[in-house]
Design an enzyme around this catalytic site. Structure first.
Site, mmCIF file in Angstrom:
data_model
loop_
_atom_site.group_PDB
_atom_site.id
_atom_site.type_symbol
_atom_site.label_atom_id
_atom_site.label_comp_id
_atom_site.label_asym_id
_atom_site.label_seq_id
_atom_site.Cartn_x
_atom_site.Cartn_y
_atom_site.Cartn_z
ATOM 1 C CB SER A 99 -9.991 7.828 2.298
ATOM 2 O OG SER A 99 -9.494 6.536 2.066
ATOM 3 C CG ASN A 100 -10.771 2.668 3.964
ATOM 4 O OD1 ASN A 100 -11.666 2.068 3.378
ATOM 5 N ND2 ASN A 100 -9.532 2.756 3.474
ATOM 6 C CE LYS A 142 0.439 -1.552 33.235
ATOM 7 N NZ LYS A 142 1.168 -1.061 34.396
ATOM 8 C CG LEU A 178 0.729 2.384 9.012
ATOM 9 C CD1 LEU A 178 1.718 3.392 8.448
ATOM 10 C CD2 LEU A 178 0.477 1.263 8.001
ATOM 11 C CB ILE A 203 -3.105 -5.388 17.439
ATOM 12 C CG1 ILE A 203 -3.718 -4.431 16.414
ATOM 13 C CG2 ILE A 203 -4.023 -5.553 18.645
ATOM 14 C CD1 ILE A 203 -4.012 -3.042 16.935
ATOM 15 C CG HIS A 215 -3.674 -6.158 3.510
ATOM 16 N ND1 HIS A 215 -2.618 -5.542 4.167
ATOM 17 C CD2 HIS A 215 -3.171 -6.649 2.359
ATOM 18 C CE1 HIS A 215 -1.521 -5.686 3.433
ATOM 19 N NE2 HIS A 215 -1.827 -6.357 2.333
ATOM 20 C CG ASP A 237 -1.149 -7.779 6.538
ATOM 21 O OD1 ASP A 237 -1.988 -7.041 7.082
ATOM 22 O OD2 ASP A 237 -0.115 -7.362 5.998
HETATM 23 C C1 GRF Z 1 -6.043 1.370 3.021
HETATM 24 O O1 GRF Z 1 -5.602 1.043 1.729
HETATM 25 C C2 GRF Z 1 -6.115 0.134 3.865
HETATM 26 O O2 GRF Z 1 -6.380 -1.018 3.136
HETATM 27 C C3 GRF Z 1 -4.739 0.044 4.444
HETATM 28 O O3 GRF Z 1 -4.350 1.366 4.658
HETATM 29 C C4 GRF Z 1 -5.020 2.230 3.736
HETATM 30 C C5 GRF Z 1 -5.641 3.330 4.516
HETATM 31 O O4 GRF Z 1 -6.110 4.367 3.710
HETATM 32 N N1 GRF Z 1 -4.727 -0.794 5.613
HETATM 33 P P1 GRF Z 1 -6.959 5.537 4.340
HETATM 34 O O5 GRF Z 1 -6.132 6.170 5.448
HETATM 35 O O6 GRF Z 1 -8.224 4.949 4.865
HETATM 36 O O7 GRF Z 1 -7.222 6.519 3.240
#
Ligand code: GRF
Length: 192
Positions: free
Chosen positions: A20-21, A70, A90, A93, A109, A150
């Site tokens: 969604s982001n 790589k 998830l 890095i 986050h 984080d």
């Molecule tokens: C978000 O809550 C972000 O803060 C976290 O993972 C979630 C991702 O949500 N790191 P989406 O896949 O963007 O809906």
């Protein structure tokens, strides 16, 4: 003849889930002429982000754990992005990524770090803890990536009040709203 002196700035997005982001970021930068979303990377072939990116005509790339060592870094170096955005990604890095892109990899986050961060603190796990501890305030953190989960330098935080009646779902909704409201504009600010 008109010459466009502005160099196109490229954003690369990493996401492992619903996206969604990522979708908000794609929509936002469609309206910004000197910025493009080069590619959405995911480690998860079943991630909802793939469909969302494709619907917007944005290139996607699913990679394996082996390619992450790589190949993906090589690709990033050839893209030369202005910023690498982790939006629900998830995997940790690796250090060689951070070394190659200092201050260019950011993460969002869903809590007010340093609260509710670290290993295992993602998705609903965060909101469940916020609920359990009866927090009156929660929020989001946008931060640079370092080698741990984080803990990198904080760029931006936004807060939202919680009510005693807010359950885990409502806490998640309120937090998500903040993410969607602020993330793209903060990315824009960083690359401007
Ligand atoms: C978000 O809550 C972000 O803060 C976290 O993972 C979630 C991702 O949500 N790191 P989406 O896949 O963007 O809906």
């Amino acid at each position: 003849m008109r010459v466009n002196h502005k160099k196109l700035k490229k954003i690369v997005v990493f996401s492992s889930g619903a996206g969604s982001n990522a979708e908000k970021i794609i929509s936002y930068f469609k309206k910004v002429s000197d910025v493009c979303i080069s590619v959405v990377y995911t480690n998860n072939p079943a991630a909802g982000v793939l469909k969302k990116a494709k619907n917007h005509g944005v290139k996607t790339r699913v990679f394996s754990a082996q390619e992450y060592q790589k190949e993906v870094l090589k690709e990033l170096l050839s893209i030369d992005p202005a910023i690498i955005v982790l939006a629900g990604f998830l995997w940790k890095i690796p250090k060689n990524y951070i070394d190659n892109f200092p201050n260019k990899i950011i993460n969002i986050h869903p809590s007010l770090l340093p609260k509710y961060g670290g290993n295992g603190m993602y998705g609903n796990n965060v909101f469940k803890e916020v609920f359990k501890n009866k927090e009156e305030l929660t929020g989001i953190t946008i931060h640079y990536i370092d080698e741990k989960f984080d803990t990198g330098p904080i760029i931006f935080q936004a807060q939202v009040k919680l009510l005693p009646k807010d359950d885990v779902t409502e806490i998640a909704n309120k937090t998500r709203q903040l993410e969607h409201k602020f993330f793209s504009a903060q990315i824009h600010k960083l690359i401007r």
